[in-house]
Structure formats: C-alpha cells, structure tokens
Motif scaffolding. Structure first.
Motif, PDB file in Angstrom:
ATOM      1  N   PRO A  33       0.795  -1.227   0.000  1.00  0.00           N
ATOM      2  CA  PRO A  33       0.000   0.000   0.000  1.00  0.00           C
ATOM      3  C   PRO A  33       0.828   1.278   0.000  1.00  0.00           C
ATOM      4  N   VAL A  34       2.144   1.173   0.263  1.00  0.00           N
ATOM      5  CA  VAL A  34       3.012   2.340   0.352  1.00  0.00           C
ATOM      6  C   VAL A  34       4.233   2.102  -0.541  1.00  0.00           C
ATOM      7  N   TRP A  35       4.679   3.148  -1.237  1.00  0.00           N
ATOM      8  CA  TRP A  35       5.864   3.001  -2.080  1.00  0.00           C
ATOM      9  C   TRP A  35       6.792   4.200  -1.858  1.00  0.00           C
ATOM     10  N   ARG A  36       8.092   3.975  -2.048  1.00  0.00           N
ATOM     11  CA  ARG A  36       9.117   4.965  -1.743  1.00  0.00           C
ATOM     12  C   ARG A  36       9.357   5.922  -2.908  1.00  0.00           C
ATOM     13  N   TYR A  37       9.779   7.126  -2.548  1.00  0.00           N
ATOM     14  CA  TYR A  37      10.275   8.092  -3.525  1.00  0.00           C
ATOM     15  C   TYR A  37      11.556   7.521  -4.126  1.00  0.00           C
ATOM     16  N   ASN A  38      11.656   7.561  -5.437  1.00  0.00           N
ATOM     17  CA  ASN A  38      12.778   6.869  -6.070  1.00  0.00           C
ATOM     18  C   ASN A  38      14.110   7.613  -5.977  1.00  0.00           C
ATOM     19  N   GLU A  39      14.104   8.794  -5.328  1.00  0.00           N
ATOM     20  CA  GLU A  39      15.361   9.501  -5.108  1.00  0.00           C
ATOM     21  C   GLU A  39      15.677   9.621  -3.614  1.00  0.00           C
ATOM     22  N   ASN A  40      15.080   8.752  -2.797  1.00  0.00           N
ATOM     23  CA  ASN A  40      15.410   8.710  -1.370  1.00  0.00           C
ATOM     24  C   ASN A  40      16.890   8.425  -1.165  1.00  0.00           C
ATOM     25  N   PRO A  41      17.437   8.881  -0.035  1.00  0.00           N
ATOM     26  CA  PRO A  41      16.819   9.737   0.978  1.00  0.00           C
ATOM     27  C   PRO A  41      16.776  11.193   0.531  1.00  0.00           C
ATOM     28  N   ILE A  42      15.764  11.935   0.991  1.00  0.00           N
ATOM     29  CA  ILE A  42      15.643  13.329   0.576  1.00  0.00           C
ATOM     30  C   ILE A  42      16.536  14.244   1.426  1.00  0.00           C
ATOM     31  N   ILE A  43      16.940  13.777   2.618  1.00  0.00           N
ATOM     32  CA  ILE A  43      17.903  14.513   3.447  1.00  0.00           C
ATOM     33  C   ILE A  43      18.995  13.529   3.849  1.00  0.00           C
ATOM     34  N   GLY A  44      20.193  13.793   3.413  1.00  0.00           N
ATOM     35  CA  GLY A  44      21.305  12.881   3.672  1.00  0.00           C
ATOM     36  C   GLY A  44      22.118  13.296   4.886  1.00  0.00           C
ATOM     37  N   ARG A  45      23.321  12.758   4.967  1.00  0.00           N
ATOM     38  CA  ARG A  45      24.202  13.047   6.098  1.00  0.00           C
ATOM     39  C   ARG A  45      24.783  14.466   5.989  1.00  0.00           C
ATOM     40  N   ASN A  46      25.160  15.013   7.153  1.00  0.00           N
ATOM     41  CA  ASN A  46      25.833  16.309   7.256  1.00  0.00           C
ATOM     42  C   ASN A  46      25.090  17.418   6.497  1.00  0.00           C
ATOM     43  N   PRO A  47      23.787  17.590   6.767  1.00  0.00           N
ATOM     44  CA  PRO A  47      22.996  18.553   6.000  1.00  0.00           C
ATOM     45  C   PRO A  47      23.195  20.005   6.427  1.00  0.00           C
ATOM     46  N   VAL A  48      23.704  20.227   7.635  1.00  0.00           N
ATOM     47  CA  VAL A  48      23.890  21.575   8.183  1.00  0.00           C
ATOM     48  C   VAL A  48      25.216  21.595   8.934  1.00  0.00           C
ATOM     49  N   LYS A  49      25.862  22.742   8.951  1.00  0.00           N
ATOM     50  CA  LYS A  49      27.110  22.868   9.699  1.00  0.00           C
ATOM     51  C   LYS A  49      26.883  22.452  11.151  1.00  0.00           C
ATOM     52  N   GLY A  50      27.690  21.517  11.627  1.00  0.00           N
ATOM     53  CA  GLY A  50      27.597  21.057  13.003  1.00  0.00           C
ATOM     54  C   GLY A  50      26.535  20.008  13.249  1.00  0.00           C
ATOM     55  N   VAL A  51      25.809  19.602  12.188  1.00  0.00           N
ATOM     56  CA  VAL A  51      24.756  18.589  12.315  1.00  0.00           C
ATOM     57  C   VAL A  51      25.128  17.397  11.441  1.00  0.00           C
ATOM     58  N   ALA A  52      25.257  16.237  12.062  1.00  0.00           N
ATOM     59  CA  ALA A  52      25.672  15.042  11.327  1.00  0.00           C
ATOM     60  C   ALA A  52      24.516  14.353  10.620  1.00  0.00           C
ATOM     61  N   ARG A  53      23.316  14.400  11.256  1.00  0.00           N
ATOM     62  CA  ARG A  53      22.189  13.637  10.718  1.00  0.00           C
ATOM     63  C   ARG A  53      20.881  14.372  10.993  1.00  0.00           C
ATOM     64  N   ILE A  54      19.943  14.302  10.056  1.00  0.00           N
ATOM     65  CA  ILE A  54      18.565  14.769  10.261  1.00  0.00           C
ATOM     66  C   ILE A  54      17.635  13.619   9.927  1.00  0.00           C
ATOM     67  N   PHE A  55      16.746  13.304  10.868  1.00  0.00           N
ATOM     68  CA  PHE A  55      15.799  12.196  10.687  1.00  0.00           C
ATOM     69  C   PHE A  55      14.663  12.389  11.680  1.00  0.00           C
ATOM     70  N   ASN A  56      13.629  11.550  11.611  1.00  0.00           N
ATOM     71  CA  ASN A  56      12.492  11.602  12.545  1.00  0.00           C
ATOM     72  C   ASN A  56      11.994  13.042  12.717  1.00  0.00           C
ATOM     73  N   SER A  57      11.526  13.636  11.614  1.00  0.00           N
ATOM     74  CA  SER A  57      11.184  15.048  11.570  1.00  0.00           C
ATOM     75  C   SER A  57       9.786  15.258  10.995  1.00  0.00           C
ATOM     76  N   ALA A  58       9.270  16.495  11.140  1.00  0.00           N
ATOM     77  CA  ALA A  58       7.885  16.763  10.754  1.00  0.00           C
ATOM     78  C   ALA A  58       7.787  17.994   9.862  1.00  0.00           C
TER      79      ALA A  58
END
Length: 336
Positions: A33-58
């Motif tokens: 019933p659910v399918w993935r975006y074919n260019e996942n992940p949309i936010i990868g590693r080191n997206p912001v200075k001083g931030v290693a990972r972004i996940f579990n977000s709204a």
C-alpha cells in the motif's frame, strides 16, 4: 513528478494541497500500500554545519511552500530541533542555528536536548511536540504563530513518556493528545493512550487506545507501538499512521502500520493493520546509526486527490519520503 490526478473513494477532511509531492506507484510493485520516492533519501548526512544527521522530523504546508521542524543530531551527539523551509517539500533549506525556545516572559528556556518532533496547527496556533529530558524521557511542547518566536508550554505529563501527537482540531471542545508511556531507556514495551485538555496545560481523561499484538497474529508490532504522524481526519474516522516494533535476535526492528479511530471517541479503534505497510528494505533503512528502522513523523495530504506523502526517519540517520493514498490505507486495515 506530479502525475495525473484521480478522485478518491474515501474523503479526507482537510484543505487541498495540490503541490503535495507525488510519484505514481511503480508498475512492478504489487500488494504494497506504500511506495518509496525513487530519489530517497531526501535529506542525507551532514545537512547543516555542526549537524551530522537529520531524521524523525515533521513538515507541513506553510504560506506558498512548506515548513518543518527537524531532529538535528549534532556532531557532539546531542539532538536539537532545527527549522527548515522548502518550496517543493523535497529540497530543504535549514537554519544553521537550532530553534531558540523561550518561556512566557520571553526568557530563554531551552531543553537539555530535544528529538523526534511533530508539528501541527490547531486553530490559529502551531504546536511543536517533542521528546526531551525532564528527570527522564518526557514530552515537551512549544507554540508559535509566526515561526519566529517559539514559546514553551508546561510539560503535559510526568516522565516517562514519548511519541506525543496532537490532533489537528479540538474534539468536544478539548485538545486531544496521543502518547506512549515508557521508561527512560530503550523501552521494551509500550501502548498508545489518549488524553484531553481544555487549555494545553491541564491534562486528564486518560484512556487506553491500543497496544501491541502478541504471538503470531501480527508479530511485527509485538514489542511496542507509538503514534507517528498527526492524525488525518476522514469521513470514516481518524487515520493514524504509527510505528510498531519487534525484538529480534539482532535487536529492535521498526515498521509502519495504520489504524482508524472514532471521530468523537478517539480511544475507540475501528480498524487496524495486521500486516505492516512499510518495513526496512532499502540500504538506507537497514544500515545506519540504528539499523532496521522506518519511523513515520509526518504526512502531507491532498483532500482533492486522496494523496498522502509520508516523511519518515531511516535507520536514525537520514530522512525518507514515501507515497500512498487514503484509499490504499483504508483498504489495508481490518475491522476490530
């Protein structure tokens, strides 16, 4: 990317979002019933200075685009919440500094750490709900009307509690919140409860909603469950996308399911998935800081077409995007 629009059999009660991200189901995908975006992940590693990972977000619609609150795992290992903006809900620009929370007098009031935020608008106010430290794992809440000033509200519950999700409108005159009582570690148990408040400060009328399913009937959600996305109002009931966990010889595995709650009595479960709707499969879901995790935190919906775009954390490392429709989710559930 947008594809041809189709009418929905089931009706979501919300504003249309015609620019919701979308890809049609792959032709070779059947039974899911659910399918993935074919260019996942949309936010990868080191997206912001001083931030290693972004996940579990709204995320949610805002003005002529989208806005989001993001769990940013800093390079010192401490998580905080960062603000992000996007025109298409796929490519995001993040503020370099974490959100600065204040108290009712405008004085700094920062949590020791903050993670797994949810975001919802109720009437004229936006609410951010997250997990924090309050002598153990506890729920934090802040409000804003302009995404410039973020004022914290008193903690709704004593520790220990996680996975708080606020309904997008009052029910019978009260704010309504789902949560998952827990311990202060990597909780090996957990059921979903609902609570009410007249003012977002005083909470009560606590009721059990649903729990794990033991044995072989639905093993993927046999250890613990927790609410994920903001409940989606439909003519049939509140559609809740949640996570379920099984404890295996290799540790916890997080998968995704959904349930339908009564519109006026949301502690009553009308339908629920026995089979998961999404599970760790791709390498970015199976490998990372915490392997084998898909963790839903937000969903964008378009009432006109029935389209739903789900934002989920992948292996506590990156952010994924998946697609479904209200029809698909409704028909994946069984009556309780």
């Amino acid at each position: 990317m947008r594809g041809r629009k189709k009418r929905s059999k089931y009706k979501m009660i919300s504003q249309p979002v015609p620019n919701v991200p979308w890809q049609e189901r792959p032709e070779n995908l059947t039974g899911a019933p659910v399918w993935r975006y074919n260019e996942n992940p949309i936010i990868g590693r080191n997206p912001v200075k001083g931030v290693a990972r972004i996940f579990n977000s709204a995320v949610m619609p805002y003005e002529d685009g989208f806005i989001g609150v993001f769990r940013g795992e800093q390079t010192n290992g401490i998580p905080y919440i960062y603000l992000g903006r996007s025109k298409d809900a796929i490519h995001w620009n993040f503020d370099e500094n974490k959100i600065n929370f204040v108290d009712e007098e405008g004085k700094p009031f920062m949590p020791r750490y903050a993670y797994d935020p949810r975001l919802v608008k109720v009437e004229d106010t936006y609410y951010i709900i997250w997990c924090q430290d309050f002598y153990g794992a506890a729920i934090g809440i802040a409000k804003t009307t302009d995404f410039k000033t973020f004022t914290r509200i008193e903690n709704p519950f004593l520790p220990f509690n996680r996975n708080a999700v606020l309904f997008p409108r009052k029910i019978n005159g009260n704010f309504v919140l789902l949560s998952r009582p827990s311990d202060s570690g990597h909780t090996p148990f957990g059921d979903i409860f609902v609570s009410e408040s007249p003012d977002m400060k005083h909470w009560g009328v606590h009721r059990y909603v649903m729990g794990t399913i033991k044995g072989d009937e639905s093993a993927w959600q046999s250890t613990k469950i927790g609410a994920g996305c903001i409940p989606i109002e439909t003519e049939e009931g509140w559609l809740v996308i949640y996570h379920g966990v099984i404890n295996t010889c290799n540790g916890f595995v997080y998968r995704m399911g959904c349930a339908l709650l009564d519109l006026e009595q949301p502690w009553k479960v009308l339908k629920r998935t026995k089979n998961y709707i999404l599970a760790p499969h791709e390498i970015y879901e199976c490998m990372g800081d915490v392997p084998n995790v898909v963790f839903p935190c937000a969903a964008l919906t378009d009432a006109e077409t029935g389209r739903i775009a789900i934002y989920y954390g992948c292996a506590d490392t990156v952010t994924g995007l998946a697609f479904t429709t209200v029809n698909e989710l409704m028909e994946s559930m069984e009556s309780m």
